[in-house]
Design an enzyme around this catalytic site. Structure first.
Site, PDB file in Angstrom:
ATOM      1  CG  HIS A 165     -15.006  41.046 -14.088  1.00 55.47           C
ATOM      2  ND1 HIS A 165     -14.213  40.775 -12.994  1.00 55.47           N
ATOM      3  CD2 HIS A 165     -16.271  40.717 -13.706  1.00 55.47           C
ATOM      4  CE1 HIS A 165     -14.968  40.299 -12.013  1.00 55.47           C
ATOM      5  NE2 HIS A 165     -16.214  40.257 -12.423  1.00 55.47           N
ATOM      6  CD  GLU A 268     -15.719  43.959 -11.983  1.00 54.04           C
ATOM      7  OE1 GLU A 268     -16.675  43.889 -12.768  1.00 54.04           O
ATOM      8  OE2 GLU A 268     -15.697  43.370 -10.888  1.00 54.04           O
TER       9      GLU A 268
HETATM   10  C1  BG6 Z   1     -18.572  41.288 -10.256  1.00 54.70           C
HETATM   11  C2  BG6 Z   1     -19.987  41.467  -9.763  1.00 54.70           C
HETATM   12  O1  BG6 Z   1     -18.370  42.167 -11.303  1.00 54.70           O
HETATM   13  O2  BG6 Z   1     -18.398  39.948 -10.721  1.00 54.70           O
HETATM   14  C3  BG6 Z   1     -20.269  40.439  -8.657  1.00 54.70           C
HETATM   15  O3  BG6 Z   1     -20.200  42.797  -9.303  1.00 54.70           O
HETATM   16  C4  BG6 Z   1     -19.986  39.036  -9.174  1.00 54.70           C
HETATM   17  O4  BG6 Z   1     -21.614  40.571  -8.216  1.00 54.70           O
HETATM   18  C5  BG6 Z   1     -18.573  38.995  -9.708  1.00 54.70           C
HETATM   19  O5  BG6 Z   1     -20.162  38.111  -8.129  1.00 54.70           O
HETATM   20  C6  BG6 Z   1     -18.117  37.637 -10.252  1.00 54.70           C
HETATM   21  O6  BG6 Z   1     -18.952  37.187 -11.268  1.00 54.70           O
HETATM   22  P1  BG6 Z   1     -18.660  35.796 -11.941  1.00 54.70           P
HETATM   23  O7  BG6 Z   1     -19.841  35.547 -12.845  1.00 54.70           O
HETATM   24  O8  BG6 Z   1     -17.386  35.915 -12.727  1.00 54.70           O
HETATM   25  O9  BG6 Z   1     -18.534  34.766 -10.836  1.00 54.70           O
END
Ligand code: BG6
Length: 300
Positions: A165, A268
């Protein structure tokens, strides 16, 4: 650069609040900092460029909470936990909130440093009883290479979704474009998953949350303000998420500050729904990504 790079590879261990540890791996070619929680890369600063990764100053590492930035690992599911997982299971899986172990430091070539982390079996919660060995290898050269290996030790097949991510640091997201997704089908998470097709480069002038399908090829992030192009080469990854929360959701996150959304863009690499990966008993799935950068010259 605040900290000059050393003439020889070196690894330092910095204690953090809450009993966490930051591992700082430096070579003449760049510096990478990794948090033991989640084996989360927090920083990659190559020799001749400002930090490639975004890390929010409003999100200091805390036990059980992945900092907002760097490269959190989403595994063994991406997104919200769906039944039969319990509702209490964390979004994006449990790997990013658990302590990993640094198993190996090696020097595969001159000026190259390699680190390998493993998620201990005891870190797998009761609701995920399948024995799986998960390891992350990080290689620092001119580029940064990241390899996530999922080895199925059970005697039945498993299906996972996963992502690196990655939060990229950009000069201004409104002036940044992502190339390499032209003509690609995507699921728009902001339109109830409605399928659509990318027309031209991806530009960002509002919230974006899309899963691009069938994207095994190299992507490029063009950042005219920082005069940099970031390349994302990958293997074992069928899908790509492009995410920026924009103003309101960025504020609601509570750990991105007021202007953070302008300085970051998540691109990502992984295998997100509907492209889960089935791994047969005894098999290993390899997700590999190489990040590199080059100057963005006018007209290229
Ligand atoms: C992204 C998702 O990968 O991560 C989003 O597609 C999400 O929908 C974002 O809001 C952040 O996620 P988190 O759990 O780290 O706040």
């Amino acid at each position: 650069m605040s900290n000059p790079l050393p003439d020889f590879p070196s690894v330092e261990f910095a204690p953090m609040d809450g009993g966490l540890t930051k591992i700082i791996a430096s070579t003449p070619l760049g510096r990478v900092s990794i948090l033991d929680q989640g084996a989360q890369i927090l920083e990659w600063t190559p020799r001749d460029s400002p930090s490639v990764l975004y890390l929010s100053p409003d999100s200091p590492p805390r036990p059980g909470k992945s900092p907002r930035g760097g490269i959190p690992i989403c595994w063994p599911w991406f997104g919200a936990a769906m039944p039969p997982l319990p509702q209490t299971a964390p979004a994006h899986g449990f790997a990013r909130n658990q302590l990993w172990r640094l198993r190996e430091i090696s020097y595969p070539a001159s000026r190259t440093l390699s680190l390998r982390f493993e998620l201990p079996a005891a870190a797998q919660p009761d609701y995920w009883p399948t024995p799986v060995r998960l390891s992350l290898s990080i290689q620092i050269r001119e580029s940064l290479e990241v390899e996530l290996l999922t080895h199925n030790e059970a005697d039945l097949s498993i299906t996972i979704t996963e992502a690196l991510h990655t939060y990229f640091r950009v000069g201004d997201v409104r002036k940044t474009t992502v190339e390499g997704l032209q003509g690609t089908r995507f699921i728009d998470k902001l339109q109830d998953g409605t399928p659509a097709q990318q027309d031209g480069s991806v530009t960002i002038d509002r919230e974006i949350d899309r899963i691009y399908l069938n994207t095994p090829h190299t992507l490029r992030i063009n950042d005219p303000l920082l005069g940099r192009r970031i390349l994302i080469e990958k293997s074992g990854s069928h899908s790509t998420v492009v995410w920026n929360p924009w103003i309101e959701k960025g504020l609601a996150l509570g750990d991105l500050g007021t202007e953070g959304y302008l300085q970051m863009l998540c691109v990502e690499s992984g295998n997100m729904d509907p492209a889960g990966i089935e791994i047969a008993p005894g098999d290993t799935h390899r997700l590999w990504v190489r990040y590199s950068h080059e100057p963005l010259l006018r007209g290229n």
